[in-house]
Scaffold this active site. Structure first.
Site, PDB file in Angstrom:
ATOM      1  CG  HIS A 135      26.812  45.150  42.029  1.00  0.00           C
ATOM      2  ND1 HIS A 135      27.495  43.961  42.051  1.00  0.00           N
ATOM      3  CD2 HIS A 135      26.395  45.328  40.739  1.00  0.00           C
ATOM      4  CE1 HIS A 135      27.508  43.434  40.834  1.00  0.00           C
ATOM      5  NE2 HIS A 135      26.829  44.236  40.026  1.00  0.00           N
ATOM      6  CG  ASP A 212      30.960  49.435  44.121  1.00  0.00           C
ATOM      7  OD1 ASP A 212      31.519  49.900  43.107  1.00  0.00           O
ATOM      8  OD2 ASP A 212      30.048  48.586  44.062  1.00  0.00           O
ATOM      9  CD  GLN A 215      26.753  51.794  37.891  1.00  0.00           C
ATOM     10  OE1 GLN A 215      26.586  52.693  37.078  1.00  0.00           O
ATOM     11  NE2 GLN A 215      26.840  50.520  37.533  1.00  0.00           N
ATOM     12  CE  LYS A 238      29.902  48.489  36.286  1.00  0.00           C
ATOM     13  NZ  LYS A 238      28.730  48.066  35.506  1.00  0.00           N
ATOM     14  CB  CYS A 376      24.198  42.419  40.447  1.00  0.00           C
ATOM     15  SG  CYS A 376      24.553  41.323  39.065  1.00  0.00           S
TER      16      CYS A 376
END
Length: 418
Positions: A135, A212, A215, A238, A376
């Site tokens: 991202h 990261d 997700q 999220k 993104c």
């Protein structure tokens, strides 16, 4: 076709009832909300926790001697402890509340590449490795860090199918590698890289490692204490929590190397007109008035996921993703990205001769919410040669009937625009 679910029908109905937004109709059709990789909806338990704080305990935290301030401080620190448990952090870790994943990653990239009380960690001649899956929030901050510090940015490129490999990382790693940054799941394709092994490879060379987890946090059982991970970033919105709320969790020794991103109240130990000294973690990196209700909501969202159960949630989402991917592949002219991705709640696809925005618009007419565009992650989609895509992403409240509606809606859109 009606697929079976790990969540029984009555249980799924009760779960859906906790999300009042799902009861509405869009263009006179029941809402099928399939844009969860962008933002999940919020259950009543999270709303109640946040409203309870605002209605009974709202006050600024720390240093206040009155009762409401002490209650607010206790709520804030309980939330910190709860979110730490949720991601499997142990005594060697600390959690910093942020506005989300983007701020957390910027906090790391800037904090390692500027000088503070000591020289910057990243210096001229050093190297930063970032995967080509990322991202923009885990790419652009590292581009800026490289420019700021004089370091070289190197990219762990995915193959033609969008997968990354340990052998390629081994070739990039060197004694000059200071940072390796990687996603736990591509938000553009749903592919889950073998981040456990890749982080361990980088850590073995002495590099600081950054994950990261935006997700993954909503369904995967992350256990930070078992990962070779110095910093992990994720967002509450999220994982069924509030917007504008997130966290950076890291090893204390690594966090102590960061120059603060925000300077001001509550992060200082002493101040004169000529200078200041900074307090210890976590306050050192949490300057300013925090979003206390947001932290309470984030902890409540973590408790909601824990109550459902990570294993059951991941099985449910995996079954929905598999149903959607197989169904889309049966539609003429559809290409599904990373069709066999596992431990994923995202299915992304392109249609020959039909633009994703047109597909998304027709789906919205059917009450189906999806995301279209580059998500993104433009460098990855350019590398795969597909450009913008249509992305459906699933959450605990989604059903196989909604997947069938998605498949029918895509078929209708293709007939209209072809």
């Amino acid at each position: 076709m009606r697929e079976s679910s790990i969540l029984q029908e009555g249980e799924l109905e009760r779960l859906r009832a906790q999300f009042p937004v799902l009861a509405q109709r869009i263009h006179d059709a029941p809402l099928a909300y399939l844009d969860n990789a962008a933002t999940t909806q919020v259950p009543q338990s999270v709303l109640a926790a946040m409203n309870g704080f605002e209605q009974h305990d709202r006050a600024n935290i720390h240093r206040g001697v009155h009762t409401l301030s002490q209650r607010a401080t206790d709520a804030y620190e309980r939330a910190r402890a709860g979110v730490k448990r949720f991601v499997g952090a142990d005594a060697s870790h600390e959690l910093i509340f942020t506005s989300g994943t983007t701020e957390a990653l910027n906090m790391v990239a800037q904090g390692l590449s500027v000088s503070g009380e000591a020289p910057a960690v990243i210096r001229p001649g050093d190297e930063i490795i970032v995967s080509g899956l990322e991202h923009h929030a885990n790419l652009v901050p590292w581009q800026q860090a490289a420019r700021r510090s004089g370091a070289t940015l190197r990219i762990l490129m995915p193959d033609a199918q969008g997968s990354v490999h340990a052998d390629d990382l081994k070739r990039l790693l060197s004694p000059r590698t200071r940072v390796f940054a990687l996603t736990a799941c591509s938000n553009a394709t749903g592919y889950r890289p073998p981040y456990e092994a890749l982080l361990a490879l980088a850590a073995d060379t002495g590099a600081l490692t950054v994950l990261d987890a935006a997700q993954a946090v909503g369904h995967s059982a992350l256990q930070l204490s078992t990962l070779a991970c110095d910093f992990m970033a994720f967002s509450a919105h999220k994982m069924y929590g509030p917007m504008g709320m997130g966290a950076l969790v890291g090893r204390r020794a690594a966090l102590e190397r960061l120059v603060p991103l925000r300077f001001g109240g509550d992060m200082v130990d002493w101040v004169t007109l000529e200078g200041a000294g900074f307090t210890g973690l976590p306050a050192r990196l949490e300057g300013g008035t925090p979003h206390v209700a947001g932290t309470v909501g984030m902890a409540a969202a973590a408790a909601f996921i824990t109550a459902v159960g990570h294993d059951r949630l991941e099985q449910h989402l995996g079954a929905l993703r598999e149903h959607a991917a197989k169904g889309l592949q049966r539609i003429d002219g559809i290409r599904v990205l990373s069709p066999d991705a596992e431990s994923s709640a995202i299915v992304s696809f392109v249609a020959s001769d039909v633009h994703p925005h047109d597909i998304g618009t027709l789906l919205d007419e059917d009450g189906i919410a999806v995301r279209t565009g580059h998500h993104c992650a433009q460098p990855l989609l350019d590398h795969l040669g597909v450009g913008p895509t249509t992305r459906a992403s699933f959450a605990v409240y989604n059903t196989h009937d909604e997947v069938e509606r998605l498949l029918a809606g895509v078929s209708r859109a293709l007939k209209v625009f072809r």
